[in-house]
Design an enzyme around this catalytic site. Structure first.
Site, mmCIF file in Angstrom:
data_model
loop_
_atom_site.group_PDB
_atom_site.id
_atom_site.type_symbol
_atom_site.label_atom_id
_atom_site.label_comp_id
_atom_site.label_asym_id
_atom_site.label_seq_id
_atom_site.Cartn_x
_atom_site.Cartn_y
_atom_site.Cartn_z
ATOM 1 C CG ASP A 4 35.528 43.321 39.990
ATOM 2 O OD1 ASP A 4 35.618 42.473 39.083
ATOM 3 O OD2 ASP A 4 36.506 44.000 40.395
ATOM 4 C CE LYS B 205 47.756 45.801 35.235
ATOM 5 N NZ LYS B 205 46.975 45.262 36.358
ATOM 6 C CG HIS C 2 39.215 40.249 35.471
ATOM 7 N ND1 HIS C 2 38.644 40.584 36.667
ATOM 8 C CD2 HIS C 2 38.212 39.710 34.723
ATOM 9 C CE1 HIS C 2 37.361 40.244 36.658
ATOM 10 N NE2 HIS C 2 37.077 39.698 35.481
HETATM 11 P P1 13P Z 1 43.629 46.396 37.420
HETATM 12 O O1 13P Z 1 44.233 46.122 38.757
HETATM 13 O O2 13P Z 1 44.617 46.168 36.315
HETATM 14 O O3 13P Z 1 43.029 47.755 37.339
HETATM 15 O O4 13P Z 1 42.450 45.321 37.200
HETATM 16 C C1 13P Z 1 41.196 45.533 37.790
HETATM 17 C C2 13P Z 1 40.316 44.338 37.691
HETATM 18 O O5 13P Z 1 40.576 43.377 36.998
HETATM 19 C C3 13P Z 1 39.070 44.372 38.488
HETATM 20 O O6 13P Z 1 38.358 43.177 38.367
HETATM 21 O O1 G3H Z 2 39.997 42.773 41.348
HETATM 22 C C1 G3H Z 2 40.454 43.656 42.042
HETATM 23 C C2 G3H Z 2 39.829 45.012 41.994
HETATM 24 O O2 G3H Z 2 40.823 45.956 41.720
HETATM 25 C C3 G3H Z 2 39.100 45.318 43.283
HETATM 26 O O3 G3H Z 2 39.999 45.538 44.316
HETATM 27 O O4 G3H Z 2 39.056 44.169 46.191
HETATM 28 O O5 G3H Z 2 40.691 46.050 46.611
HETATM 29 O O6 G3H Z 2 38.337 46.552 45.903
HETATM 30 P P1 G3H Z 2 39.491 45.562 45.842
HETATM 31 ZN ZN ZN Z 3 39.593 41.474 38.292
#
Ligand code: 13P
Ligand code: G3H
Ligand code: ZN
Length: 321
Positions: free
Chosen positions: A93, A195, A222
């Site tokens: 991610d 959000k 996302h």
């Molecule tokens: P949320 O913060 O809405 O759960 O989104 C997560 C996300 O986009 C991780 O890449």
């Molecule tokens: O994109 C954001 C995801 O929620 C991951 O969050 O970088 O705190 O693990 P993090």
């Molecule tokens: Zn994301």
């Protein structure tokens, strides 16, 4: 496409892009859930086994640092060994560099995201393309991002006023010049638990337009947590303070999925449910200090919440025989 680095070749690793195209063409989406530890991973997998739904488990750089990449991959591989019929895509991610994506691929991921969306367009293309060239040679698929979401990621913070939605014309060029497989698009969502100051405001017509101009590219949404108010209330009731927390309406997510979003990213809701359940035990049972007695209920509730998400995304019973 085969991942030659799959360390468990006895398991059937279905082509992640096929799974994503199936979702896009079938009008459903695959949930992409962020994992940081054993309990969260077990809960998400159990929900997908119960619902017979394909699944993406994604690791941010923060998760990889917190738990150790090999530890998380081994937990996932252990779950795959327990449920070999369940297709699990292991995804990086918000990869911030080619090096991050290479290390993910070497660790056994079969899908990576290169997020160079904060760079100027031409640099975003160049950085995404170098990851595509490397990853495709290894049989790994690539998600790129165009446009900027509001909210906080580990390596970048974007104020809502600076967020820029994905331009369809640029998207055509971006897909053509990078050769990426899936596209994260900015449509008004943001990361985290806050959000929208007012009502949920997501640009679904932009999804429709993007699907028209890049019909063979599954879209990724996302910032898709819905921040269920029942859990916000539990957190607040048991000593927390998440006043004003707000997510994306589930009906909006379902609509975006109908129009071509095939991967829906969820992290915040997992954190919210876990925190709510742990807070509840701590306050209701002050003498309790066995971690299994608060992590266990949290794991059960996350499974319940994820099963509900699968219904929203329409991915139940989509595992191919
Ligand atoms: P949320 O913060 O809405 O759960 O989104 C997560 C996300 O986009 C991780 O890449
Ligand atoms: O994109 C954001 C995801 O929620 C991951 O969050 O970088 O705190 O693990 P993090
Ligand atoms: Zn994301």
């Amino acid at each position: 496409m085969e991942n030659p680095l799959n360390p468990f070749p006895q398991m059937i690793v279905q082509n992640p892009l096929d799974l994503m195209m199936d979702a896009k063409n079938g009008g459903y989406a695959i949930g992409a859930f962020n994992v940081n530890n054993m309990e969260i991973t077990q809960a998400i997998v159990a929900a997908h086994v119960a619902k017979n739904a394909p699944l993406i488990l994604q690791l941010s750089n923060g998760a990889r640092k917190y738990a150790n990449t090999k530890m998380l991959v081994d937990i996932i591989k252990s779950m795959e060994a327990q449920y070999p019929e369940l297709p699990i895509i292991i995804h990086q991610d918000h990869g911030d560099s080619l090096e991050t994506c290479i290390s993910a691929i070497e660790a056994g991921f079969n899908s990576v995201m290169i997020d160079a969306s904060a760079f100027p367009f031409s640099e975003n293309i160049a950085k995404t393309k170098e990851v595509v060239d490397f990853a495709h040679a290894k049989g790994v698929i690539v998600e790129g991002e165009l446009g900027t979401l509001g909210g906080i990621e580990e390596h970048v913070k974007v104020d809502a006023k600076d967020a820029r939605l994905t331009d369809p014309e640029e998207a055509v060029k971006f897909v053509r010049e990078t050769g990426l497989d899936t596209l994260a698009c900015a449509i008004g969502t943001s990361h985290g638990a806050y959000k929208f100051a007012g009502g949920c405001n997501v640009d679904v017509p932009r999804v429709v337009k993007l699907s028209e101009v890049i019909p063979n590219t599954p879209l990724v949404m996302h910032g898709s947590s819905s921040v269920p108010q029942e859990y916000v209330e539990i957190v607040n009731k048991y000593g927390g303070d998440l006043a004003g927390a707000k997510g994306v309406d589930e009906s909006t997510i379902a609509e975006a999925v109908q129009y071509g979003v095939a991967k829906v990213n969820i992290d915040t809701d997992l954190r919210l449910v876990m925190t709510a359940m742990i807070r509840k035990v701590f306050i209701e049972e002050p003498k309790q200090f066995d971690p299994r007695k608060y992590l266990g209920p949290a794991r059960d509730e996350i499974q319940k919440m994820v099963e509900h998400k699968i219904d929203v995304l329409g991915s139940a019973n989509k595992v191919r025989g």
